[in-house]
Design a protein around this motif. Structure first.
Motif, PDB file in Angstrom:
ATOM      1  N   TYR A   3       0.857  -1.185   0.000  1.00 44.08           N
ATOM      2  CA  TYR A   3       0.000   0.000   0.000  1.00 44.08           C
ATOM      3  C   TYR A   3       0.897   1.240   0.000  1.00 44.08           C
ATOM      4  CZ  TYR A   3      -3.207  -3.630   1.529  1.00 44.08           C
ATOM      5  OH  TYR A   3      -3.933  -4.788   1.617  1.00 44.08           O
ATOM      6  N   THR A   6      -0.189   8.248  -0.211  1.00 47.46           N
ATOM      7  CA  THR A   6      -0.244   9.093  -1.411  1.00 47.46           C
ATOM      8  C   THR A   6      -0.314  10.589  -1.099  1.00 47.46           C
ATOM      9  OG1 THR A   6      -2.621   8.677  -1.515  1.00 47.46           O
ATOM     10  CG2 THR A   6      -1.216   7.320  -2.914  1.00 47.46           C
ATOM     11  N   VAL A  71     -10.346  11.755  -4.270  1.00 48.21           N
ATOM     12  CA  VAL A  71     -10.872  10.641  -3.469  1.00 48.21           C
ATOM     13  C   VAL A  71     -12.359  10.409  -3.736  1.00 48.21           C
ATOM     14  CG1 VAL A  71     -11.529  10.042  -1.085  1.00 48.21           C
ATOM     15  CG2 VAL A  71      -9.179  10.630  -1.614  1.00 48.21           C
ATOM     16  N   TYR A  75     -13.451   6.613  -5.088  1.00 43.09           N
ATOM     17  CA  TYR A  75     -13.950   5.616  -4.133  1.00 43.09           C
ATOM     18  C   TYR A  75     -15.415   5.859  -3.772  1.00 43.09           C
ATOM     19  CZ  TYR A  75      -8.936   4.965  -3.551  1.00 43.09           C
ATOM     20  OH  TYR A  75      -7.603   4.748  -3.784  1.00 43.09           O
ATOM     21  N   VAL A  80     -14.134   4.378   2.021  1.00 41.03           N
ATOM     22  CA  VAL A  80     -13.153   5.268   2.665  1.00 41.03           C
ATOM     23  C   VAL A  80     -13.291   5.159   4.179  1.00 41.03           C
ATOM     24  CG1 VAL A  80     -12.297   7.631   2.861  1.00 41.03           C
ATOM     25  CG2 VAL A  80     -13.315   6.854   0.702  1.00 41.03           C
ATOM     26  N   GLN A 163     -11.137   0.555   0.917  1.00 36.52           N
ATOM     27  CA  GLN A 163     -10.191   0.626  -0.207  1.00 36.52           C
ATOM     28  C   GLN A 163      -9.176   1.755  -0.007  1.00 36.52           C
ATOM     29  OE1 GLN A 163     -10.427  -1.536  -2.886  1.00 36.52           O
ATOM     30  NE2 GLN A 163     -12.065  -2.501  -1.690  1.00 36.52           N
ATOM     31  N   CYS A 164      -9.492   2.625   0.898  1.00 36.17           N
ATOM     32  CA  CYS A 164      -8.684   3.837   1.087  1.00 36.17           C
ATOM     33  C   CYS A 164      -8.855   4.280   2.537  1.00 36.17           C
ATOM     34  CB  CYS A 164      -9.203   4.905   0.123  1.00 36.17           C
ATOM     35  SG  CYS A 164      -8.659   6.576   0.457  1.00 36.17           S
ATOM     36  N   GLU A 185      -3.613   4.373   0.197  1.00 37.74           N
ATOM     37  CA  GLU A 185      -4.364   3.720  -0.876  1.00 37.74           C
ATOM     38  C   GLU A 185      -3.654   2.444  -1.313  1.00 37.74           C
ATOM     39  OE1 GLU A 185      -6.118   6.776  -3.789  1.00 37.74           O
ATOM     40  OE2 GLU A 185      -4.334   7.752  -3.008  1.00 37.74           O
ATOM     41  N   LYS A 186      -4.388   1.589  -2.011  1.00 32.43           N
ATOM     42  CA  LYS A 186      -3.782   0.346  -2.488  1.00 32.43           C
ATOM     43  C   LYS A 186      -2.737   0.647  -3.545  1.00 32.43           C
ATOM     44  CE  LYS A 186      -7.190  -2.990  -1.208  1.00 32.43           C
ATOM     45  NZ  LYS A 186      -7.976  -4.153  -1.538  1.00 32.43           N
ATOM     46  N   GLN A 189      -3.100   6.782  -7.194  1.00 36.95           N
ATOM     47  CA  GLN A 189      -4.063   7.162  -8.226  1.00 36.95           C
ATOM     48  C   GLN A 189      -3.676   8.501  -8.855  1.00 36.95           C
ATOM     49  OE1 GLN A 189      -6.382   5.078  -8.973  1.00 36.95           O
ATOM     50  NE2 GLN A 189      -6.802   3.840  -7.169  1.00 36.95           N
TER      51      GLN A 189
END
Lengths: 210, 85
Positions: A3, A6, A71, A75, A80, A163-164, A185-186, A189
């Protein structure tokens, strides 16, 4: 799966910075800086003024963290999560509430103060603002605990509960304030700085300019 | 009554932390909740505390509260009526 961190936002010592956003003003005393920064960044959310100082600090930190990050487009609200921590819980507001009820002849507890006598109310304020509905949790630690936050957030991401994540440290006491929040984040982005989500990196950012 | 209305507007701004609002921006006849100032349930409680703290008046029940807290004017009327009594 690795992960990444970001983005991050740091607010302390009358300075706020997140990516290319930066503002400092040493002419104002302590918590007044939060209102100055709110006005400086042109944020329009009248409820900010009704919040206690802890919620103001958390709210402002997330505003700056997400100001240049999509974001909301990337998502779903339920994907989130917000995982925050501090040392003093909501003590700065608890004290204000206690003062309002300590004198029997002047016994006027304020509902708008009382509602902030829990630190996770700050998470609620952030969720209302951004319409996030994923996992929300607040932890009390004596000091910033990168290993714990990393483990907890990683568990949520590994298990696809979120996911975030917005995670970090939002500390407020009568004398001082300090906020360091991260966007996890994974995968990256955006073209922002990419840093692996590891306890060492969380600590390195936390100690930046401290 | 007019002075009381203006005083109430300032007190409401202070009590509810409506920092970006000026007294002249509040319409004394407009509903305080939902449409007008967009106040919420916590604000309602704060206004009840204001009436008690500043004017020594208690709102008897929720039904009366709805009427009293409808607008700045209805609050002022409630204060005037009960102070005279």
């Amino acid at each position: 799966m690795p992960y990444t961190i970001t983005n991050f936002c740091i607010i302390r010592n009358n300075k706020a910075q997140a990516g290319s956003l930066s503002y400092s003003d040493t002419s104002v005393a302590g918590h007044e800086f939060l209102i100055k920064a709110y006005q400086h960044f042109g944020i329009s959310y009248p409820k900010f003024y009704k919040m206690d100082n802890l919620s103001r600090l958390g709210f402002l930190s997330v505003e700056l963290l997400l100001k240049n990050h999509p974001v909301h487009q990337l998502y779903k609200p339920e994907d989130v999560g917000i995982i925050l921590s501090n040392a003093s819980s909501s003590l700065s507001t608890d004290i204000i509430h206690q003062r309002s009820i300590s004198n029997r002849s002047e016994y006027f507890p304020s509902p708008s103060v009382f509602v902030y006598t829990l630190p996770n109310v700050m998470i609620g304020e952030i969720c209302i603002r951004h319409k996030f509905s994923g996992e929300g949790c607040f932890f009390i630690h004596e000091r910033f605990n990168a290993a714990f936050l990393h483990q907890y957030v990683k568990l949520l991401l590994d298990n696809r509960i979120i996911q975030c994540s917005i995670t970090g440290w939002v500390e407020m006491n009568e004398q001082n304030y300090e906020s360091v929040v991260y966007l996890i984040e994974k995968q990256s982005q955006t073209n922002n700085q990419i840093v692996n989500f590891e306890p060492g990196e969380l600590n390195k950012i936390y100690l930046k300019d401290s | 009554m007019e002075n009381l209305v203006e005083k109430l507007k300032s007190e409401i701004i202070e009590a509810l932390n409506l920092a970006e609002m000026k007294p002249e921006q509040i319409d004394e006849n407009a509903p305080l909740f939902v449409d007008g100032l967009g106040l919420d349930s916590i604000d309602a409680l704060e206004l009840i505390v204001l009436l008690e703290k500043k004017y020594g008046l208690k709102v008897a029940n929720a039904e009366e509260g709805k009427k009293v807290l409808y607008s700045v004017n209805s609050m002022a009327e409630f204060i005037t009526r009960n102070k005279k009594g």
